[in-house]
Motif scaffolding. Structure first.
Motif, PDB file in Angstrom:
ATOM      1  N   ALA A   1     -15.597  -7.631   8.145  1.00  0.00           N
ATOM      2  CA  ALA A   1     -16.539  -6.513   8.236  1.00  0.00           C
ATOM      3  C   ALA A   1     -16.040  -5.453   9.208  1.00  0.00           C
ATOM      4  N   GLU A   2     -15.145  -5.858  10.122  1.00  0.00           N
ATOM      5  CA  GLU A   2     -14.595  -4.913  11.089  1.00  0.00           C
ATOM      6  C   GLU A   2     -13.278  -4.312  10.607  1.00  0.00           C
ATOM      7  N   PHE A   3     -12.375  -5.149  10.075  1.00  0.00           N
ATOM      8  CA  PHE A   3     -11.044  -4.601   9.789  1.00  0.00           C
ATOM      9  C   PHE A   3     -10.896  -3.999   8.396  1.00  0.00           C
ATOM     10  N   ILE A   4     -11.677  -4.445   7.424  1.00  0.00           N
ATOM     11  CA  ILE A   4     -11.526  -3.889   6.079  1.00  0.00           C
ATOM     12  C   ILE A   4     -11.921  -2.416   6.019  1.00  0.00           C
ATOM     13  N   PRO A   5     -13.044  -1.998   6.639  1.00  0.00           N
ATOM     14  CA  PRO A   5     -13.338  -0.556   6.656  1.00  0.00           C
ATOM     15  C   PRO A   5     -12.242   0.258   7.340  1.00  0.00           C
ATOM     16  N   VAL A   6     -11.615  -0.311   8.376  1.00  0.00           N
ATOM     17  CA  VAL A   6     -10.513   0.377   9.064  1.00  0.00           C
ATOM     18  C   VAL A   6      -9.318   0.511   8.123  1.00  0.00           C
ATOM     19  N   ALA A   7      -8.999  -0.573   7.409  1.00  0.00           N
ATOM     20  CA  ALA A   7      -7.882  -0.539   6.472  1.00  0.00           C
ATOM     21  C   ALA A   7      -8.142   0.456   5.343  1.00  0.00           C
ATOM     22  N   GLU A   8      -9.401   0.559   4.920  1.00  0.00           N
ATOM     23  CA  GLU A   8      -9.745   1.530   3.885  1.00  0.00           C
ATOM     24  C   GLU A   8      -9.605   2.953   4.406  1.00  0.00           C
ATOM     25  N   GLU A   9     -10.030   3.157   5.640  1.00  0.00           N
ATOM     26  CA  GLU A   9      -9.958   4.492   6.227  1.00  0.00           C
ATOM     27  C   GLU A   9      -8.512   4.959   6.383  1.00  0.00           C
ATOM     28  N   THR A  10      -7.623   4.058   6.774  1.00  0.00           N
ATOM     29  CA  THR A  10      -6.229   4.428   7.001  1.00  0.00           C
ATOM     30  C   THR A  10      -5.399   4.425   5.717  1.00  0.00           C
ATOM     31  N   GLY A  11      -5.918   3.785   4.676  1.00  0.00           N
ATOM     32  CA  GLY A  11      -5.152   3.657   3.440  1.00  0.00           C
ATOM     33  C   GLY A  11      -4.315   2.396   3.388  1.00  0.00           C
ATOM     34  N   ALA A  12      -4.282   1.631   4.475  1.00  0.00           N
ATOM     35  CA  ALA A  12      -3.500   0.391   4.500  1.00  0.00           C
ATOM     36  C   ALA A  12      -4.022  -0.616   3.485  1.00  0.00           C
ATOM     37  N   ILE A  13      -5.275  -0.463   3.067  1.00  0.00           N
ATOM     38  CA  ILE A  13      -5.896  -1.404   2.141  1.00  0.00           C
ATOM     39  C   ILE A  13      -5.171  -1.420   0.800  1.00  0.00           C
ATOM     40  N   VAL A  14      -4.471  -0.346   0.452  1.00  0.00           N
ATOM     41  CA  VAL A  14      -3.788  -0.295  -0.840  1.00  0.00           C
ATOM     42  C   VAL A  14      -2.686  -1.361  -0.895  1.00  0.00           C
ATOM     43  N   ALA A  15      -1.796  -1.358   0.087  1.00  0.00           N
ATOM     44  CA  ALA A  15      -0.721  -2.360   0.122  1.00  0.00           C
ATOM     45  C   ALA A  15      -1.294  -3.759   0.335  1.00  0.00           C
ATOM     46  N   ILE A  16      -2.305  -3.869   1.197  1.00  0.00           N
ATOM     47  CA  ILE A  16      -2.924  -5.174   1.452  1.00  0.00           C
ATOM     48  C   ILE A  16      -3.584  -5.697   0.178  1.00  0.00           C
ATOM     49  N   GLY A  17      -4.295  -4.810  -0.509  1.00  0.00           N
ATOM     50  CA  GLY A  17      -4.974  -5.217  -1.734  1.00  0.00           C
ATOM     51  C   GLY A  17      -4.008  -5.644  -2.827  1.00  0.00           C
ATOM     52  N   ASP A  18      -2.885  -4.944  -2.937  1.00  0.00           N
ATOM     53  CA  ASP A  18      -1.861  -5.338  -3.909  1.00  0.00           C
ATOM     54  C   ASP A  18      -1.343  -6.739  -3.602  1.00  0.00           C
ATOM     55  N   TRP A  19      -1.137  -7.001  -2.321  1.00  0.00           N
ATOM     56  CA  TRP A  19      -0.655  -8.319  -1.883  1.00  0.00           C
ATOM     57  C   TRP A  19      -1.675  -9.402  -2.226  1.00  0.00           C
ATOM     58  N   VAL A  20      -2.952  -9.109  -2.015  1.00  0.00           N
ATOM     59  CA  VAL A  20      -4.014 -10.090  -2.311  1.00  0.00           C
ATOM     60  C   VAL A  20      -4.022 -10.422  -3.798  1.00  0.00           C
ATOM     61  N   ILE A  21      -3.911  -9.409  -4.658  1.00  0.00           N
ATOM     62  CA  ILE A  21      -3.911  -9.659  -6.100  1.00  0.00           C
ATOM     63  C   ILE A  21      -2.751 -10.575  -6.487  1.00  0.00           C
ATOM     64  N   ARG A  22      -1.567 -10.284  -5.962  1.00  0.00           N
ATOM     65  CA  ARG A  22      -0.389 -11.094  -6.296  1.00  0.00           C
ATOM     66  C   ARG A  22      -0.554 -12.536  -5.805  1.00  0.00           C
ATOM     67  N   LYS A  23      -0.953 -12.691  -4.547  1.00  0.00           N
ATOM     68  CA  LYS A  23      -1.090 -14.024  -3.960  1.00  0.00           C
ATOM     69  C   LYS A  23      -2.186 -14.828  -4.658  1.00  0.00           C
TER      70      LYS A  23
END
Length: 392
Positions: A182-204
């Motif tokens: 609840a703390e880091f995901i909104p931060v990752a979304e704000e910075t755009g880091a969630i795109v690479a992280i999300g791609d990694w989650v789908i693959r894993k």
């Protein structure tokens, strides 16, 4: 002050929404007040010779005015606004410092829930500074292999068997330990880091699910920031590399995905669906325009938000909403999943109402990947033992 609008999308409509908000703000202000747009959806108001209670009252008044539904191009639009308030000289003596602390208060307001106003307090600055630190750290966490995925089971209510696991991202910070999603995901979304992280989650998640029994699928949450034209190709690549059958992958989205560039988002959803991947609408019932979304896209599943299940299941209002969502989903050919099921009583209520699936601590918390197969055996054997006892 920032706002979030309802279903109409596109730049022309977005401009009209901003013009409406500006007009509403002007109507609430005195001639001597100053109002300006300072960001994409943010406005600033300056008023002299005002007390803190009066400033908060003004912010609440503006939030209420902005929240009044209005019509654009034949569609009824609802907006939720949040506000942060800073006072001079207590919170700053120059404009830059006041704006910064009003912005910090705005962050606190958003964290507290939409439609609220907060007055700056020193403690907010500590939270803000931690958030700023997380912005730089979350961008490096993927390369540093600090993320892991845990999996929480989803149970088919009629049989009691595991039908799917939801992939849940976890961050093991080297200094702070576990950081709340609840703390880091909104931060990752704000910075755009969630795109690479999300791609990694789908693959894993696809790779992990390929090692499970063939009747057990995996659900992956996809952020609004991931909704780019390349997303269907990324999903297809993850399926191909893992060998996972496409019908075993479920993509979960929230209404925020459809609120951002609706036509393009719908086109991407149709491409994902054409792959054979299942798509569910998460947190259903918490937004303003759920019904319009259901008319525009044939989801496979609705997930009832946990706020209607856990803690509030005893209220008549929550029961009515749950019953209506289940009936609506079934009438549209969709399955319905109840999140946040924590007690046998809640599960039985869902069973009686005809809900298809359930997820929550009653069955299990999320577990690491290497514990999934053992958990499937335990839950399914428990189901079989229960059925045998009931038959006896």
């Amino acid at each position: 002050m920032s706002h979030q609008a309802g279903p109409p999308q596109g730049h022309p409509v977005g401009d009209k929404v901003l013009m409406h908000v500006a007009a509403v703000l002007k109507s609430a202000l005195d001639v001597s007040d100053q109002v300006s747009r300072i960001g994409g959806d943010e406005f600033a108001v300056m008023r002299r010779n005002v007390t803190a209670p009066d400033a908060l009252a003004l912010a609440d008044h503006m939030i209420a005015l902005i929240g009044t539904p209005f019509e654009i191009e034949g569609l009824l639009v609802s907006i939720q606004a949040s506000a942060g308030v800073a006072m001079s000289p207590k919170d700053g003596v120059d404009t830059e410092q006041l704006f910064k602390r009003a912005d910090i208060a705005l962050y606190a307001s958003k964290d507290a829930g939409k439609g609220t106003a907060r007055l700056f307090a020193t403690a907010m600055e500590d939270v803000f500074l931690r958030r700023e630190r997380l912005k730089s750290e979350v961008a490096k966490a993927l390369d540093a292999q600090e993320f892991e995925i845990e999996y929480q089971p989803v149970i088919e209510i009629a049989t009691g068997r595991v039908c799917r696991f939801e992939a849940l991202l976890r961050w093991n910070h080297p200094a702070s330990g576990r950081v709340s999603p609840a703390e880091f995901i909104p931060v990752a979304e704000e910075t755009g880091a969630i795109v690479a992280i999300g791609d990694w989650v789908i693959r894993k998640a696809c790779l992990a699910a390929a090692t499970w029994p063939g009747d057990v699928g995996v659900a992956v949450n996809v952020s609004v920031r991931q909704f780019e034209p390349t997303l269907p190709l990324k999903i297809a690549g993850a399926l191909s590399d893992s060998g996972l059958n496409e019908s075993r992958l479920e993509i979960e989205i929230t209404e925020s995905v459809l609120m951002q560039g609706s036509d393009e988002s719908l086109a991407i959803l149709h491409q994902i669906r054409s792959l054979g991947v299942r798509i569910s609408l998460d947190d259903f019932g918490t937004g303003y325009s759920s019904l319009s979304y259901l008319q525009r896209f044939p989801f496979h599943k609705l997930k009832i938000d946990r706020s209607f299940i856990s803690g509030t299941i005893g209220t008549s209002e929550a029961r009515a909403i749950v019953r209506s969502v289940i009936q609506l989903g079934h009438s549209l050919g969709m399955k319905v999943t109840a999140e946040g099921v924590e007690t046998v009583e809640q599960l039985e209520r869902m069973r009686v109402k005809g809900c298809d699936e359930a997820q929550g601590f009653l069955f299990s918390a999320s577990v690491p990947s290497d514990e999934v197969n053992h958990l499937i055996l335990r839950l399914n054997n428990g189901c079989a033992a229960g059925a045998s006892a009931a038959h006896a």
